[in-house]
Design an enzyme around this catalytic site. Structure first.
Site, mmCIF file in Angstrom:
data_model
loop_
_atom_site.group_PDB
_atom_site.id
_atom_site.type_symbol
_atom_site.label_atom_id
_atom_site.label_comp_id
_atom_site.label_asym_id
_atom_site.label_seq_id
_atom_site.Cartn_x
_atom_site.Cartn_y
_atom_site.Cartn_z
ATOM 1 N N HIS A 37 0.842 -1.208 0.000
ATOM 2 C CA HIS A 37 0.000 0.000 0.000
ATOM 3 C C HIS A 37 0.876 1.257 0.000
ATOM 4 C CE1 HIS A 37 -2.855 -2.821 2.184
ATOM 5 N NE2 HIS A 37 -3.604 -2.381 1.199
ATOM 6 N N GLN A 150 -1.255 -3.816 -8.837
ATOM 7 C CA GLN A 150 -1.319 -4.870 -9.858
ATOM 8 C C GLN A 150 -1.670 -6.221 -9.254
ATOM 9 O OE1 GLN A 150 2.046 -5.454 -12.624
ATOM 10 N NE2 GLN A 150 1.395 -7.608 -12.700
ATOM 11 N N SER A 187 0.161 -8.983 1.198
ATOM 12 C CA SER A 187 -1.300 -8.921 1.284
ATOM 13 C C SER A 187 -1.691 -8.938 2.743
ATOM 14 C CB SER A 187 -1.896 -10.153 0.586
ATOM 15 O OG SER A 187 -3.240 -10.337 1.003
#
Ligand code: PAF
Length: 282
Positions: A37, A150, A187
């Protein structure tokens, strides 16, 4: 760095920036931020004088039995990270701000076609939730630029389609996937992996890279390559949702001459559903 929860406070700040002819970039997130992020926030900064990060765990993109309730909400930590990165403003609305008519009566934005396969097939309604909340965020922030990762390859294509089709005045930028040293894509859901699963998880990216290498070496038997990938992942202990070789531009099936391919994979390890992809240009 300002932190606002209402659309009125947000609007007030945006009016001031626009009064100085400053451009605004938006990075939509669900919080629980990691380096991936933060790299999107830095990329946003290259495209606009002001960077807004939204932090909102969007209920409409979670299906029944998914992790909406347990999704980590870590706003204080997120704010600390964003102050350092830095962002200019964090918009952290409540559900009633994003969905003032209530979830049942909410106007929904839906992109057909592109959302039917892959994550759209495994998570029915997921992309409607994503496009609905992103359209609402665009309406509130009216960003010049919006940045997506992406890693969610299908998501960024769906959002690009929505923006083109509705003629929304925002430039969509896609930031590269950030990986751990062993290749695992960063993630928030990696936190669900046990130690044993975490040791296996990098094989998702290794398999994408191996099949990508086969394509670079001239193999074009796409279905065989997909099957090889699925059996390799299953042997490693993954419960494979899909592994697909598609046209990078639109996720359609490629022919032998196609030179821009994306390899998409989703697979479960215990409680974690991992997704990853690589783009291969031949
Ligand atoms: O990618 C995400 O984190 C979410 O799908 C998004 C784009 C913030 C919408 O809730």
């Amino acid at each position: 760095m300002l932190v606002v929860h209402s659309k009125e406070e947000l609007a007030e700040q945006l009016v001031e920036w626009r009064g100085h002819d400053e451009h605004v970039a938006l990075v939509p997130t669900m919080g629980n931020l990691h380096k991936g992020h933060l790299s999107l926030v830095r990329l946003a900064r290259e495209h606009a004088e002001r960077v807004v990060v939204s932090v909102f765990v969007n209920p409409t993109q979670f299906g029944e039995g998914e992790d909406y309730e347990s999704y980590p909400r870590t706003l204080e930590r997120d704010k600390r990270l964003l102050r350092k990165t830095p962002a200019d403003l964090v918009f952290a609305p409540g559900v009633e701000t994003m969905y003032p008519s209530g979830l049942e009566m909410a106007t929904t934005v839906s992109v057909p076609g592109l959302t039917e396969n892959f994550c759209g097939a495994s998570r029915p309604g997921h992309f409607d939730g994503v496009t609905t909340v992103v359209a609402r965020l665009f309406a509130m922030v009216r960003p010049d630029v919006a940045v997506f990762g992406q890693k969610d390859y299908q998501q960024q294509l769906v959002i690009r389609h929505m923006v083109d089709d509705l003629n929304l005045p925002v430039a969509v930028i896609t930031g590269e996937t950030v990986r751990e040293d062993d290749g695992l894509a960063m993630s928030s859901r990696n936190a669900y992996l046990t130690d044993d699963e975490r040791a296996v998880a990098p094989q998702l990216h290794e398999t994408l890279a191996t099949i990508g290498g086969e394509l670079q070496n001239g193999r074009r038997n796409f279905e065989d390559l997909e099957e090889e990938a699925v059996s390799r992942l299953a042997s490693a202990g993954f419960d494979v949702d899909y592994f697909a070789i598609r046209r990078a531009q639109n996720l359609e099936s490629p022919d032998r001459d196609c030179d821009d391919l994306v390899l998409l994979a989703a697979a479960r390890l215990g409680k974690a559903r991992l997704i990853d992809n690589i783009v291969v240009t031949i």
